[in-house]
Scaffold this motif. Structure first.
Motif, PDB file in Angstrom:
ATOM      1  N   ASP A 192       0.857  -1.187   0.000  1.00 32.68           N
ATOM      2  CA  ASP A 192       0.000   0.000   0.000  1.00 32.68           C
ATOM      3  C   ASP A 192       0.894   1.239   0.000  1.00 32.68           C
ATOM      4  O   ASP A 192       1.507   1.588   1.021  1.00 32.68           O
ATOM      5  CB  ASP A 192      -0.907  -0.025   1.229  1.00 32.68           C
ATOM      6  N   LEU A 193       0.993   1.905  -1.145  1.00 31.65           N
ATOM      7  CA  LEU A 193       1.878   3.061  -1.271  1.00 31.65           C
ATOM      8  C   LEU A 193       1.370   4.275  -0.512  1.00 31.65           C
ATOM      9  O   LEU A 193       2.103   5.265  -0.362  1.00 31.65           O
ATOM     10  CB  LEU A 193       2.066   3.409  -2.754  1.00 31.65           C
ATOM     11  N   THR A 194       0.134   4.215  -0.005  1.00 34.59           N
ATOM     12  CA  THR A 194      -0.397   5.329   0.795  1.00 34.59           C
ATOM     13  C   THR A 194      -0.163   5.121   2.285  1.00 34.59           C
ATOM     14  O   THR A 194      -0.457   6.010   3.085  1.00 34.59           O
ATOM     15  CB  THR A 194      -1.911   5.497   0.545  1.00 34.59           C
ATOM     16  N   ASN A 195       0.345   3.954   2.678  1.00 34.46           N
ATOM     17  CA  ASN A 195       0.552   3.648   4.089  1.00 34.46           C
ATOM     18  C   ASN A 195       1.910   4.201   4.536  1.00 34.46           C
ATOM     19  O   ASN A 195       2.951   3.811   3.985  1.00 34.46           O
ATOM     20  CB  ASN A 195       0.505   2.140   4.299  1.00 34.46           C
ATOM     21  N   PRO A 196       1.949   5.057   5.530  1.00 35.12           N
ATOM     22  CA  PRO A 196       3.225   5.665   5.949  1.00 35.12           C
ATOM     23  C   PRO A 196       4.132   4.692   6.700  1.00 35.12           C
ATOM     24  O   PRO A 196       5.286   5.031   6.990  1.00 35.12           O
ATOM     25  CB  PRO A 196       2.781   6.816   6.858  1.00 35.12           C
ATOM     26  N   ASN A 197       3.627   3.500   7.022  1.00 33.01           N
ATOM     27  CA  ASN A 197       4.412   2.567   7.822  1.00 33.01           C
ATOM     28  C   ASN A 197       5.180   1.553   6.987  1.00 33.01           C
ATOM     29  O   ASN A 197       5.754   0.602   7.528  1.00 33.01           O
ATOM     30  CB  ASN A 197       3.485   1.808   8.782  1.00 33.01           C
ATOM     31  N   VAL A 198       5.206   1.737   5.667  1.00 33.01           N
ATOM     32  CA  VAL A 198       5.893   0.778   4.805  1.00 33.01           C
ATOM     33  C   VAL A 198       6.532   1.522   3.640  1.00 33.01           C
ATOM     34  O   VAL A 198       6.047   2.575   3.221  1.00 33.01           O
ATOM     35  CB  VAL A 198       4.905  -0.298   4.296  1.00 33.01           C
ATOM     36  N   LYS A 199       7.630   0.977   3.129  1.00 36.54           N
ATOM     37  CA  LYS A 199       8.267   1.569   1.950  1.00 36.54           C
ATOM     38  C   LYS A 199       8.910   0.473   1.109  1.00 36.54           C
ATOM     39  O   LYS A 199       9.179  -0.632   1.586  1.00 36.54           O
ATOM     40  CB  LYS A 199       9.329   2.601   2.344  1.00 36.54           C
ATOM     41  N   ILE A 200       9.149   0.803  -0.164  1.00 31.90           N
ATOM     42  CA  ILE A 200       9.858  -0.074  -1.092  1.00 31.90           C
ATOM     43  C   ILE A 200      11.180   0.592  -1.430  1.00 31.90           C
ATOM     44  O   ILE A 200      11.241   1.801  -1.655  1.00 31.90           O
ATOM     45  CB  ILE A 200       9.036  -0.305  -2.370  1.00 31.90           C
ATOM     46  N   ASP A 201      12.245  -0.202  -1.478  1.00 34.61           N
ATOM     47  CA  ASP A 201      13.554   0.345  -1.842  1.00 34.61           C
ATOM     48  C   ASP A 201      14.344  -0.717  -2.589  1.00 34.61           C
ATOM     49  O   ASP A 201      14.024  -1.921  -2.531  1.00 34.61           O
ATOM     50  CB  ASP A 201      14.319   0.807  -0.599  1.00 34.61           C
ATOM     51  N   ALA A 202      15.366  -0.285  -3.296  1.00 35.94           N
ATOM     52  CA  ALA A 202      16.265  -1.208  -3.983  1.00 35.94           C
ATOM     53  C   ALA A 202      17.388  -1.612  -3.038  1.00 35.94           C
ATOM     54  O   ALA A 202      17.813  -0.832  -2.179  1.00 35.94           O
ATOM     55  CB  ALA A 202      16.828  -0.554  -5.236  1.00 35.94           C
ATOM     56  N   MET A 203      17.850  -2.821  -3.160  1.00 39.98           N
ATOM     57  CA  MET A 203      18.963  -3.313  -2.343  1.00 39.98           C
ATOM     58  C   MET A 203      19.965  -4.004  -3.266  1.00 39.98           C
ATOM     59  O   MET A 203      19.620  -4.411  -4.381  1.00 39.98           O
ATOM     60  CB  MET A 203      18.449  -4.270  -1.261  1.00 39.98           C
ATOM     61  N   ALA A 204      21.188  -4.135  -2.807  1.00 39.74           N
ATOM     62  CA  ALA A 204      22.226  -4.679  -3.683  1.00 39.74           C
ATOM     63  C   ALA A 204      23.201  -5.542  -2.909  1.00 39.74           C
ATOM     64  O   ALA A 204      23.494  -5.286  -1.736  1.00 39.74           O
ATOM     65  CB  ALA A 204      22.992  -3.547  -4.373  1.00 39.74           C
TER      66      ALA A 204
END
Length: 867
Positions: free
Chosen positions: A71-83
Motif C-alpha cells: 500500500d503506497l499510501t501507508n506511511p508505515n511501509v516503503k519499497i527500496d532497492a537493495m544490492a
C-alpha cells in the motif's frame, strides 16, 4: 581471457524487437486465478499466494505464483532497492541474504546481469535516494521507480553525462558503475568509453573484459588525486570521490587532459526517454532496472526487447513488478517452475499480472535467479517463499526490498506453531509468536501464556501436549490481550481410512539401508507421516533391523522377498519387497571397459582420464563449455560408438558421482533392443560436491540394452545459470536387477454351500463348518481356504480379530464388524465376519477379490471352486 556475450535469464540482451502479443493459448473458459492463502507481512504489505491454471498445448497446467501487495499510501511501509552484500555491487548475494542485510521484511531479485562479469545490474539503481548505477545504452529497458510523493513510475530512462577537464576539454561519460557490455549494434561500450565508479563498486578492478586495458584517474572533491596509465588504481573509490576508467579514446582524454591537482567537472543526468515526460530522477526515493514492458493499461504490452534472448516463450520461473490504476498499490510478483508448478511464459505472465490487478508492469530478472523472501507474521527472520528453479538460492546483484517504517506497537495477537495432527502418546511441543498493532513481531521473552485444551483427551506440561485418547480438540494459549487457538486431531484407528508405505518400488540388497515412510490419511482428509516410534514393526523373510523407520538388511540369503508389517492402534499395513541383486559393471579397481572421450559441439573442450582418489581409481570427465552454442556435452564413451552390452533386464543403473556443484546434468546414453538411443538422467541439477550415489530407471526400455556413454550436459535453456567449466568423477557403475516374489501354490479347492465335505487338489476334507449364505453373501471358513492356497491366518482373541497374509496381501478382519483393512485401506463389507461353531466365516466375494483368488460358481449344486 575471451569474453562472450551471454544470452538468457540473468544475462545481457542485445537486440530490440517490437512484437505484438497474440496472447496465451487458453481453454474456452480462459485461465483461472485462485487465491490459496494470504498473510499480512507488516502494516501496509500483504503476501498473497495464488494458483494460476491455464491450457498449454492442449494440456492443463498449474503454476504457483506469489504476490506482495504494498500500500503506497501507508506511511508505515516503503519499497527500496537493495544490492549485493552490505549494499555494494560485485558482492553478489541471495535475496534472503540481502533482505537480512538491509532489515527488509520481504524482497525479490532485481535486474538482469551478465553472469560472467563482476556482478552489477544491467540497468539503473537508486537506493534511499542515492544513485548506485545508471541505465545502459540499450534500447527498450524499463525501470520501476517511486517518487518522494510515493508515486510509482515505470518507464525508460536515458543516460547523459560529461567530464570536463581544467583546460575546457570534455568527454562523454558512459555511465556510473557499469561493467563491460555491448549496445544494440554490438559495439563494445568499454572500448572507447569513459565510466565513473563510486564506492558502491566493491572491487579494486573495474569492467575487466580481458581485452581493453584500463587507464584510471582517482578524483576526490572534484580534484584529480592520482592517474594510473594502462593499469588500474588499486583501491575502491572513496566515499568523497570516484574513479574514472577509460580505454581507447577515453584513455587519450585522461592522459592528455587530466593532471594531478587539476579540478575537473563531472555532470550526469537520467532523463525520460519520452521527452514529453517531466519527472526528475533526483526526486526518486528508489529505482530498479529491468527489461521489457509487460502490461500497459491492464492490457498485454508489446515486448520492447527480444524476449527469446531470455527464454520468454518457454515456461520458466519469473519475477515482475507493477502498480495499480490508482497508483496506490505496488505488486511484486514471482511465479515458479519447480516441483508441481509449471512456470510461465512471458505472454502467460502478462495475463497473470492483469488478473492480479496490475495496470502497468514490467519484467525483472527470472529463471534460476527468481527468489521471493518474506517474513511470516510474528517471525523475526524472513524465509524463502517460492521454490527456486534449480533448488538453490542463487547469488544475484540486486533486488527490491519491502521495509517497515512503523513505530513499536502494543501486543495485538499470538500465533500458535505446532502439529495439528497427532498420534496417541506422541508428545508435541507447541510454541507461539506475538505481533504488535503494526503486525511486526514482538519478542516472546517474558510472555508466559496459559495453555489448555478444549477436551480431556490429553494433558499439557508447560507447552508440551501429550494426547492419550483419539478425537478432535483445540489447543489454546492466552496472554494478556493476546490469544490464539488451533484445531488438533488426535488420530486413532477409527479415524484412519488409509495407512500406506510410500517408499516406492525397489528391491532390497544386502547391506543396504532403506527408508520406509508410512503415510496416514484420516476420515477428514488430512494426511501425515506416521512417526516410526508410534508404530510396532514386524519383519519376516530376511535378517535385519528396523530403527527410526529405516530397514537395514543384514542378510537376505535364501529369500526372495521381505515382508514388513507396521501397526498403529490395531491398524495395520504391509509392504512386500523383493530381494534384488546389484551387479557392478564398471569398477576401475577391478576391471576396465574401453573408454574414450567425446564432446558436442566441436568448440567444447573436454577430456576423459582415469585418476586415483584416496587410493581408488575413478573416471574423470573434465569440461569447458565457454565456447560454442546450443546444448553442450562432454562424454565418456564405452566400446567406441557401439556401446557395451548389459546382461539381463535391469531395473536401475546406479553410479557414484563426485559432483562439482555446477548445476549441470549428468546422464547416460542407453541403446535399446531396437537400436534406439535413450537418454536417462542421473541428475538434472548437480548441486552437490563430494561423492553421491545416483540412480536412473531403465526398467521401461526394450531389452537387451547397451550402455553407450555417461556424460555431463549443459542444455541450451537456462545455460547461463550453470557453471561453464568443471570436472566430475564417476565410479562403480552398477545395474540392479529386481528379484521375483515367490509364486503362490497352484491349488484348487471345491466346496458346496451347506455341506461340510471339501476337496483340496482332489483330496477330501471334512470341515467343522459348512459354507453358508447370509444376506445373499456366501461365507466360507477363512482358515481352511487361506492356508490351502498358501496363506497364513492369525487369531487375536482379545480383539476378536483375524489377520490373513497371502503373498503381498494383508487383511485384518474383526468379528461382527463390517469394516476390514486390506493392505492399509479401510473397506466395508456387505456382511460382517461371523463365528459359527467356533469357525471364523468371512464373505467369499470380498475376500477373493482382495486376496487374488479365482472363484467359480456352479448354481445347480451351490458349488464353489476356489484357486
Amino acid at each position: 581471457m575471451t569474453v562472450q556475450k551471454q544470452v538468457g535469464m540473468g544475462a545481457l540482451a542485445c537486440a530490440l524487437v517490437w512484437q505484438l502479443v497474440a496472447g496465451t493459448t487458453v481453454n474456452a473458459a480462459g485461465p483461472t486465478l485462485t487465491l490459496s492463502s494470504q498473510e499480512t507481512i507488516t502494516s501496509g504489505a500483504v503476501m498473497k499466494n495464488y494458483i494460476w491454471t491455464t491450457t498449454r498445448s492442449n494440456k492443463d497446467v498449474s503454476v504457483n505464483a506469489n504476490v506482495v501487495e504494498v500500500d503506497l499510501t501507508n506511511p508505515n511501509v516503503k519499497i527500496d532497492a537493495m544490492a549485493g552484500t552490505k549494499n555494494q555491487f560485485t558482492k553478489n548475494q541471495s535475496v534472503l541474504g540481502m533482505v537480512k542485510d538491509t532489515g527488509a521484511v520481504a524482497g525479490v531479485n532485481g535486474d538482469f546481469f551478465n553472469t560472467q562479469a563482476e556482478g552489477v545490474p544491467e540497468g539503473a539503481q537508486i537506493t534511499n535516494g542515492q544513485v548506485m548505477a545508471t541505465p545502459a545504452k540499450i534500447s527498450g529497458l524499463y525501470s520501476f521507480a517511486i517518487t518522494k510523493s510515493n508515486q510509482p513510475i515505470i518507464d525508460i530512462f536515458d543516460f547523459q553525462g560529461r567530464v570536463t577537464a581544467k583546460d575546457g576539454t570534455s568527454f562523454e561519460l558512459g555511465g556510473v558503475n557499469k561493467t563491460y557490455y555491448w549496445d544494440d549494434n554490438d559495439v563494445a561500450m568499454i572500448a572507447d568509453g569513459l565510466f565513473l565508479y563510486t564506492n558502491a563498486w566493491a572491487l579494486t578492478q573495474r569492467a575487466v573484459d580481458g581485452t581493453h586495458v584500463p587507464t584510471e584517474a582517482l578524483i576526490q572533491n572534484d580534484v584529480v588525486k592520482e592517474i594510473a596509465v594502462d593499469t588500474n588504481i588499486k583501491m575502491v573509490a572513496p566515499a568523497d570521490g570516484y574513479i574514472l576508467r577509460g580505454s581507447g579514446l577515453a584513455r587519450e582524454f585522461i592522459v592528455n587532459h587530466l593532471k594531478v591537482g587539476d579540478k575537473i567537472t563531472t555532470k550526469y543526468d537520467m532523463v525520460p526517454h519520452d521527452a514529453s515526460k517531466t519527472y526528475d530522477w533526483k526526486n526518486f526515493k528508489m529505482l530498479i532496472g529491468g527489461s521489457t514492458l509487460l502490461v500497459d493499461e491492464a492490457k498485454p504490452s508489446y515486448f520492447t526487447r527480444n524476449i527469446g534472448d531470455f527464454s520468454g516463450y518457454s515456461p520458466r520461473s519469473r519475477t515482475a513488478i507493477g502498480y495499480s490504476k490508482d497508483m496506490k498499490t505496488a505488486y511484486i510478483i514471482t511465479s515458479d517452475r519447480s516441483a508441481g508448478s509449471a512456470g510461465m511464459t512471458l505472454p502467460e505472465l502478462q495475463q497473470f499480472m492483469i488478473s492480479a490487478g496490475v495496470w502497468r508492469g514490467m519484467v525483472l530478472d527470472g529463471g534460476g535467479s527468481t527468489q521471493m523472501v518474506s517474513r511470516p507474521l510474528g517471525d523475526f527472520d524472513p524465509k524463502l517463499v517460492n521454490k527456486t528453479e534449480n533448488g538453490n538460492q542463487r547469488s544475484v546483484v540486486n533486488g527490491v526490498g519491502v521495509y517497515s517504517t512503523a513505530p513499536k506497537g502494543d501486543l495485538k495477537g499470538l500465533i500458535l506453531k505446532g502439529q495439528n495432527i497427532l498420534f496417541m502418546n506422541e508428545s508435541s511441543t507447541y510454541q507461539f509468536k506475538a505481533y504488535d498493532d503494526y503486525y511486526n513481531p514482538i519478542s516472546v521473552e517474558g510472555i508466559v501464556p496459559q495453555w489448555s485444551s478444549s477436551t480431556t483427551n490429553g494433558a499439557f506440561k508447560d507447552n508440551v501436549f501429550t494426547p492419550t485418547l483419539p478425537g478432535k480438540t483445540q489447543i489454546i494459549a492466552k496472554s494478556g490481550k493476546g490469544s490464539a487457538s488451533m484445531d488438533v486431531e488426535v488420530v486413532g484407528r477409527d479415524q484412519i481410512t488409509s495407512m500406506k508405505f510410500n517408499s516406492g518400488s525397489f528391491s532390497l540388497t544386502e547391506g543396504g539401508d532403506f527408508k520406509l515412510p508410512i503415510s496416514v490419511t484420516t476420515r477428514s482428509g488430512a494426511t501425515r507421516e506416521l512417526p516410526p516410534a508410534s508404530a510396532t514393526w514386524e519383519l519376516s523373510g530376511i535378517k535385519g533391523t528396523l530403527k527410526d523407520g529405516i530397514l537395514h538388511v543384514d542378510s537376505a540369503s535364501g529369500s526372495q522377498a521381505a515382508q514388513v508389517i507396521a501397526r498403529y492402534d490395531g491398524y495395520s499395513t504391509m509392504v512386500t519387497l523383493p530381494i534384488g541383486q546389484e551387479k557392478v559393471w564398471y569398477d576401475l579397481d577391478k576391471f576396465a571397459v574401453m573408454t574414450t572421450g567425446d564432446k558436442y559441439p566441436a568448440e567444447v573442450v573436454s577430456a576423459v582420464n582415469i585418476v586415483p582418489i584416496s587410493g581408488n581409481k575413478s573416471l574423470e570427465i573434465s569440461y569447458d563449455f565457454t565456447k560454442g552454442t546450443g546444448t553442450k556435452a562432454a562424454y565418456a564413451r564405452f566400446n567406441g560408438m557401439n556401446g557395451a552390452p548389459i546382461e539381463g533386464e535391469p531395473d536401475f543403473i546406479t553410479a557414484k558421482v563426485l559432483g562439482d556443484g555446477s548445476f549441470n546434468w549428468v546422464r547416460a546414453e542407453i541403446i535399446d533392443a531396437d537400436g534406439k538411443l535413450n537418454y536417462v538422467s542421473f541428475t538434472e541439477n548437480m548441486s552437490w560436491t563430494g561423492w553421491r550415489k545416483v540412480t536412473a530407471d531403465v526398467s521401461d526400455l526394450k531389452f537387451p540394452i547397451k550402455i553407450k556413454s555417461v556424460y555431463v550436459a549443459n542444455p541450451a535453456n537456462g545455460q547461463d545459470e550453470r557453471a561453464l567449466k568443471g570436472k566430475i568423477n564417476i565410479d562403480d557403475i552398477s545395474f540392479i536387477y529386481k528379484g521375483q516374489l515367490a509364486a503362490l501354490p497352484k491349488n484348487t479347492i471345491k466346496l458346496n454351500v451347506y455341506k461340510k465335505q471339501a476337496t483340496l487338489n482332489d483330496k477330501s476334507y471334512t470341515l467343522e463348518q459348512a459354507p453358508t449364505i447370509v444376506n445373499d453373501n456366501t461365507l466360507v471358513p477363512i482358515r481352511f481356504v487361506t492356508e490351502a492356497l498358501g496363506g497364513n491366518v492369525k487369531w487375536d482373541d482379545k480383539e476378536r480379530k483375524v489377520t490373513v497374509v497371502r503373498g503381498d496381501k494383508l487383511i485384518d478382519l474383526w468379528i461382527d464388524n463390517a469394516d476390514l483393512l486390506v493392505n492399509g485401506d479401510r473397506v466395508t463389507a456387505e456382511v460382517s465376519p461371523k463365528i459359527m461353531n467356533n469357525v471364523t466365516m468371512v464373505p467369499l466375494r470380498l475376500i477373493s477379490e482382495k486376496l487374488g483368488f479365482k472363484v467359480g460358481w456352479e448354481p445347480k449344486n451351490y458349488g464353489i471352486t476356489i484357486e
